[in-house]
Design a protein around this motif. Structure first.
Motif, PDB file in Angstrom:
ATOM      1  N   ASP A 185       0.819  -1.223   0.000  1.00  0.00           N
ATOM      2  CA  ASP A 185       0.000   0.000   0.000  1.00  0.00           C
ATOM      3  C   ASP A 185       0.846   1.264   0.000  1.00  0.00           C
ATOM      4  O   ASP A 185       0.498   2.254   0.654  1.00  0.00           O
ATOM      5  CB  ASP A 185      -0.958   0.017   1.205  1.00  0.00           C
ATOM      6  N   ALA A 186       1.950   1.247  -0.737  1.00  0.00           N
ATOM      7  CA  ALA A 186       2.820   2.427  -0.772  1.00  0.00           C
ATOM      8  C   ALA A 186       2.129   3.570  -1.507  1.00  0.00           C
ATOM      9  O   ALA A 186       1.486   3.373  -2.532  1.00  0.00           O
ATOM     10  CB  ALA A 186       4.138   2.089  -1.447  1.00  0.00           C
ATOM     11  N   ASP A 187       2.260   4.759  -0.947  1.00  0.00           N
ATOM     12  CA  ASP A 187       1.715   5.982  -1.534  1.00  0.00           C
ATOM     13  C   ASP A 187       2.852   6.996  -1.539  1.00  0.00           C
ATOM     14  O   ASP A 187       3.445   7.273  -0.499  1.00  0.00           O
ATOM     15  CB  ASP A 187       0.537   6.469  -0.686  1.00  0.00           C
ATOM     16  N   LEU A 188       3.182   7.536  -2.719  1.00  0.00           N
ATOM     17  CA  LEU A 188       4.348   8.397  -2.868  1.00  0.00           C
ATOM     18  C   LEU A 188       3.955   9.859  -2.970  1.00  0.00           C
ATOM     19  O   LEU A 188       2.883  10.188  -3.470  1.00  0.00           O
ATOM     20  CB  LEU A 188       5.140   7.982  -4.107  1.00  0.00           C
ATOM     21  N   ASP A 189       4.856  10.737  -2.499  1.00  0.00           N
ATOM     22  CA  ASP A 189       4.640  12.189  -2.479  1.00  0.00           C
ATOM     23  C   ASP A 189       3.315  12.550  -1.808  1.00  0.00           C
ATOM     24  O   ASP A 189       2.468  13.234  -2.371  1.00  0.00           O
ATOM     25  CB  ASP A 189       4.734  12.780  -3.890  1.00  0.00           C
ATOM     26  N   VAL A 190       3.188  12.082  -0.576  1.00  0.00           N
ATOM     27  CA  VAL A 190       1.995  12.308   0.229  1.00  0.00           C
ATOM     28  C   VAL A 190       2.022  13.722   0.808  1.00  0.00           C
ATOM     29  O   VAL A 190       3.063  14.192   1.275  1.00  0.00           O
ATOM     30  CB  VAL A 190       1.934  11.287   1.390  1.00  0.00           C
ATOM     31  N   ASP A 191       0.883  14.380   0.804  1.00  0.00           N
ATOM     32  CA  ASP A 191       0.752  15.704   1.419  1.00  0.00           C
ATOM     33  C   ASP A 191       0.229  15.486   2.836  1.00  0.00           C
ATOM     34  O   ASP A 191      -0.967  15.449   3.079  1.00  0.00           O
ATOM     35  CB  ASP A 191      -0.208  16.572   0.603  1.00  0.00           C
ATOM     36  N   PHE A 192       1.139  15.346   3.806  1.00  0.00           N
ATOM     37  CA  PHE A 192       0.750  15.054   5.174  1.00  0.00           C
ATOM     38  C   PHE A 192       0.157  16.297   5.838  1.00  0.00           C
ATOM     39  O   PHE A 192       0.549  17.417   5.519  1.00  0.00           O
ATOM     40  CB  PHE A 192       1.956  14.586   5.996  1.00  0.00           C
ATOM     41  N   PRO A 193      -0.762  16.109   6.792  1.00  0.00           N
ATOM     42  CA  PRO A 193      -1.298  17.257   7.552  1.00  0.00           C
ATOM     43  C   PRO A 193      -0.157  18.000   8.258  1.00  0.00           C
ATOM     44  O   PRO A 193       0.889  17.423   8.574  1.00  0.00           O
ATOM     45  CB  PRO A 193      -2.235  16.604   8.566  1.00  0.00           C
ATOM     46  N   GLU A 194      -0.375  19.252   8.531  1.00  0.00           N
ATOM     47  CA  GLU A 194       0.679  20.124   9.071  1.00  0.00           C
ATOM     48  C   GLU A 194       1.327  19.574  10.329  1.00  0.00           C
ATOM     49  O   GLU A 194       2.545  19.623  10.499  1.00  0.00           O
ATOM     50  CB  GLU A 194       0.084  21.522   9.361  1.00  0.00           C
ATOM     51  N   ARG A 195       0.553  19.046  11.260  1.00  0.00           N
ATOM     52  CA  ARG A 195       1.104  18.586  12.558  1.00  0.00           C
ATOM     53  C   ARG A 195       1.328  17.070  12.604  1.00  0.00           C
ATOM     54  O   ARG A 195       1.514  16.513  13.679  1.00  0.00           O
ATOM     55  CB  ARG A 195       0.149  18.999  13.688  1.00  0.00           C
ATOM     56  N   PHE A 196       1.330  16.423  11.457  1.00  0.00           N
ATOM     57  CA  PHE A 196       1.400  14.959  11.443  1.00  0.00           C
ATOM     58  C   PHE A 196       2.674  14.439  12.121  1.00  0.00           C
ATOM     59  O   PHE A 196       2.651  13.420  12.805  1.00  0.00           O
ATOM     60  CB  PHE A 196       1.327  14.450  10.001  1.00  0.00           C
ATOM     61  N   PHE A 197       3.797  15.109  11.932  1.00  0.00           N
ATOM     62  CA  PHE A 197       5.061  14.683  12.545  1.00  0.00           C
ATOM     63  C   PHE A 197       5.392  15.445  13.824  1.00  0.00           C
ATOM     64  O   PHE A 197       6.440  15.231  14.407  1.00  0.00           O
ATOM     65  CB  PHE A 197       6.205  14.844  11.534  1.00  0.00           C
ATOM     66  N   ALA A 198       4.519  16.333  14.228  1.00  0.00           N
ATOM     67  CA  ALA A 198       4.745  17.113  15.458  1.00  0.00           C
ATOM     68  C   ALA A 198       3.429  17.328  16.168  1.00  0.00           C
ATOM     69  O   ALA A 198       2.965  18.460  16.295  1.00  0.00           O
ATOM     70  CB  ALA A 198       5.409  18.429  15.119  1.00  0.00           C
TER      71      ALA A 198
END
Length: 199
Positions: A185-198
């Protein structure tokens, strides 16, 4: 002329982000299933499914620290529990095979493959299928006695359309299988939500 490893490596370097579900099985049958998220320049988020269901790890490449929520994001805030802040090589968060979160992305895989191939060998494999999808493969082996991150030889299968890794079999210096990793289920060049990594 570029080979499949060089082409896949170049395509990864052009990516900004990806997500995939990783299934790994070690030589002793130990299994891991995680949802893996990556954004340049090295942000990593891992949502554990098996064996530590609910645990979340987030690596901040600027601070070179990871935060660990043992029971999921937001658990226990009302009870005074905060996430643990750890170095990426802390034994608590290293995989059973010694992998660290700061060297867990596809780019690190390609660096290891390139290091093995230097002075070693690269052999294309006939096209095949992985989980019913067309795949291209190759084998990379280090020179005699050369081991990179515990691995002497890799069999690598890439999705035919994107050249993104689908399956990697890793073998040690005695040519015994160390680990098999499948990325689904790989998805490339994903636009993650702003706080997804923080969060």
């Amino acid at each position: 002329m570029a080979d499949l490893l060089d082409e896949a490596d170049a395509r990864f370097r052009a990516l900004q982000s990806y997500r995939a579900t990783l299934h790994s099985v070690g030589r002793n049958g130990d299994r891991q299933v995680v949802h893996y998220f990556y954004r340049k320049p090295g942000w990593v988020r891992i949502d554990c499914v098996e064996p530590h269901r609910g645990a979340v790890l987030i690596y901040d490449p600027g601070a070179r620290k990871l935060r660990l929520w043992s029971f999921g994001l937001g658990f226990g805030w009302g009870f005074g529990f905060a996430p643990l802040s750890l170095a990426p090589d802390n034994p608590l968060v290293r995989s059973p095979r010694g992998h660290t979160i700061d060297r867990s992305d596809v780019g690190a895989l390609f660096e290891n493959l390139q290091a093995l191939r230097a002075g070693g060998s690269y052999t294309p494999i006939d096209a095949g299928t992985i989980a019913g999808e067309p795949a291209l493969g190759f084998e990379v082996a280090g020179a005699a006695g050369v081991v990179v991150a515990g691995v002497h030889r890799n069999l690598v299968w890439l999705a035919q359309d994107t050249l993104f890794p689908r399956r990697v079999d890793s073998f040690d210096g005695a040519d015994e299988l160390v680990e098999t990793v499948e990325l689904v289920d790989a998805d490339l060049d994903v636009d993650f939500p702003e706080r997804f990594f923080a969060p």
